[in-house]
Design a protein around this motif. Structure first.
Motif, PDB file in Angstrom:
ATOM      1  N   GLY A  70       0.690  -1.252  -0.016  1.00  0.00           N
ATOM      2  CA  GLY A  70      -0.059   0.110   0.107  1.00  0.00           C
ATOM      3  C   GLY A  70       0.933   1.193   0.137  1.00  0.00           C
ATOM      4  O   GLY A  70       2.047   1.216   0.352  1.00  0.00           O
ATOM      5  N   ASP A  71       0.308   2.370  -0.500  1.00  0.00           N
ATOM      6  CA  ASP A  71       0.840   3.514  -0.381  1.00  0.00           C
ATOM      7  C   ASP A  71       1.042   4.313   1.009  1.00  0.00           C
ATOM      8  O   ASP A  71       0.284   3.937   1.932  1.00  0.00           O
ATOM      9  N   LEU A  77       2.304  11.793   7.908  1.00  0.00           N
ATOM     10  CA  LEU A  77       3.471  11.303   8.792  1.00  0.00           C
ATOM     11  C   LEU A  77       3.794  12.789   9.451  1.00  0.00           C
ATOM     12  O   LEU A  77       4.218  12.717  10.718  1.00  0.00           O
ATOM     13  N   PHE A  78       3.628  13.932   9.054  1.00  0.00           N
ATOM     14  CA  PHE A  78       4.160  14.963   9.639  1.00  0.00           C
ATOM     15  C   PHE A  78       2.876  15.825  10.671  1.00  0.00           C
ATOM     16  O   PHE A  78       3.372  16.511  11.390  1.00  0.00           O
ATOM     17  N   THR A  79       1.969  14.855  10.779  1.00  0.00           N
ATOM     18  CA  THR A  79       0.914  15.306  11.865  1.00  0.00           C
ATOM     19  C   THR A  79       0.840  14.122  12.873  1.00  0.00           C
ATOM     20  O   THR A  79       0.114  14.202  13.878  1.00  0.00           O
ATOM     21  N   SER A  83       0.332   5.724  10.860  1.00  0.00           N
ATOM     22  CA  SER A  83      -0.654   4.260  10.408  1.00  0.00           C
ATOM     23  C   SER A  83      -0.238   3.682   8.782  1.00  0.00           C
ATOM     24  O   SER A  83      -0.241   2.728   8.456  1.00  0.00           O
ATOM     25  N   SER A  84       0.295   4.427   7.759  1.00  0.00           N
ATOM     26  CA  SER A  84       0.529   4.000   6.827  1.00  0.00           C
ATOM     27  C   SER A  84       1.971   3.785   6.306  1.00  0.00           C
ATOM     28  O   SER A  84       2.559   3.462   5.257  1.00  0.00           O
ATOM     29  N   GLN A 211      10.042   4.467   1.480  1.00  0.00           N
ATOM     30  CA  GLN A 211      11.473   4.760   2.112  1.00  0.00           C
ATOM     31  C   GLN A 211      11.554   5.880   2.914  1.00  0.00           C
ATOM     32  O   GLN A 211      12.357   5.986   3.907  1.00  0.00           O
ATOM     33  N   PHE A 212      10.940   7.062   2.606  1.00  0.00           N
ATOM     34  CA  PHE A 212      10.801   8.301   3.125  1.00  0.00           C
ATOM     35  C   PHE A 212      10.093   8.064   4.532  1.00  0.00           C
ATOM     36  O   PHE A 212      10.774   8.467   5.383  1.00  0.00           O
ATOM     37  N   ALA A 213       9.213   7.265   4.484  1.00  0.00           N
ATOM     38  CA  ALA A 213       8.408   6.900   5.792  1.00  0.00           C
ATOM     39  C   ALA A 213       9.444   6.132   6.547  1.00  0.00           C
ATOM     40  O   ALA A 213       9.396   6.424   7.865  1.00  0.00           O
TER      41      ALA A 213
END
Length: 289
Positions: A70-71, A77-79, A83-84, A211-213
């Protein structure tokens, strides 16, 4: 190109030099394929007596794409909504460790840039028996107080899904104009050729986002870095706008006995005019092992 199975993903890799020489594993950064390690750079390391291995991290290049996970919702992420997030840097470090083992390498000299430096740091912390030496380039510790970007908008790091070839190439060129080395300029022709090679080989924006996450949700590695007993060199550009030089300084301060090499005119790339300084530092550090 050859592949190995590691940590439930298939990793594409390539080698330079004599397999009888000590192994040196190059770990690339966010969204970048192994070809972002220039052929000439790899050949120069091989000429200094190393069996050089470069590879595509998971979700990038010709290694396994994990679209079935999944995307990632990058703005969330910045909040604080994680979960993703689909995997972490420790998963990517396990991939790297598994590659070393699958290739039958007793111990490897690890060289990582940016996210690759973070992954190499984790391998050294979590699997020290596999690491002969560590070179962390244009990277940081994960401590949010250091190494932060000085860019106005970090969204430029995210390639656009569905972009056509010309738009994807133009975006990559624009990114490296922004974060590259102002004192060691790369020609526009070389920037376009490098971007085209990456887009034509494998264009995968969703993997970059995952990868950024993994990066932005990673824990501070400082406590682990303080336990390292492996020869370590930290290399950083004084003109780095993506990972501020404070990240390199903090990494060197955290690792006992680490050497810090600053290249004042280098940004967040590997300009050919800096290769000699980088390679000398990496090889001198490896010799300590």
């Amino acid at each position: 190109m050859p592949f190995v199975r590691s940590n439930a993903v298939d990793l594409c890799y390539e080698t330079f030099g004599d397999p009888a020489d000590p192994a040196m594993l190059l770990v690339m950064g966010l969204g970048e394929q192994m070809i972002a390690w220039p052929d000439g750079f790899c050949a120069a390391l091989a000429a200094r007596g190393f069996h050089v291995i470069r590879f595509d991290n998971r979700d990038i290049g010709l290694s396994t794409w994990l679209d079935d996970l999944g995307d990632v919702d990058v703005p969330a992420l910045f909040t604080g909504d994680l979960s993703s997030v689909r995997y972490g840097l420790s998963d990517m470090a396990a991939d790297t460790a598994g590659l070393i083992e699958a290739l039958g390498v007793h111990r490897a000299h690890l060289v990582g840039v940016s996210m690759g430096g973070m992954i190499a740091q984790l391998v050294a912390v979590e699997r020290p028996e596999l690491v002969a030496s560590l070179a962390s380039i244009m990277s940081t510790t994960g401590d949010r107080a250091v190494g932060q970007a000085t860019l106005d908008d970090v969204s430029v790091l995210m390639p656009r899904p569905g972009a056509d070839r010309e738009a994807a190439i133009a975006a990559d060129v624009a990114l490296y104009r922004l974060i590259g080395s102002p004192g060691l300029e790369v020609s526009e022709e070389d920037r376009v050729a490098g971007a085209a090679a990456k887009v034509d080989r494998a264009y995968h924006p969703a993997g970059t986002a995952r990868q950024f996450a993994a990066i932005v949700t990673a824990a501070d590695r400082t406590p682990g870095l303080r336990t390292l007993k492996v020869p370590t060199v930290i290399i950083h550009g004084g003109a780095d706008r993506l990972v501020d030089v404070s990240g390199g300084r903090a990494t060197a301060a955290a690792v006992p006995g680490a050497e810090l090499v600053l290249i004042p005119d280098m940004g967040h790339d590997l300009p050919e005019r800096a290769w000699d300084r980088i390679i000398d530092a990496v090889v001198t550090n490896a010799a300590k092992a």
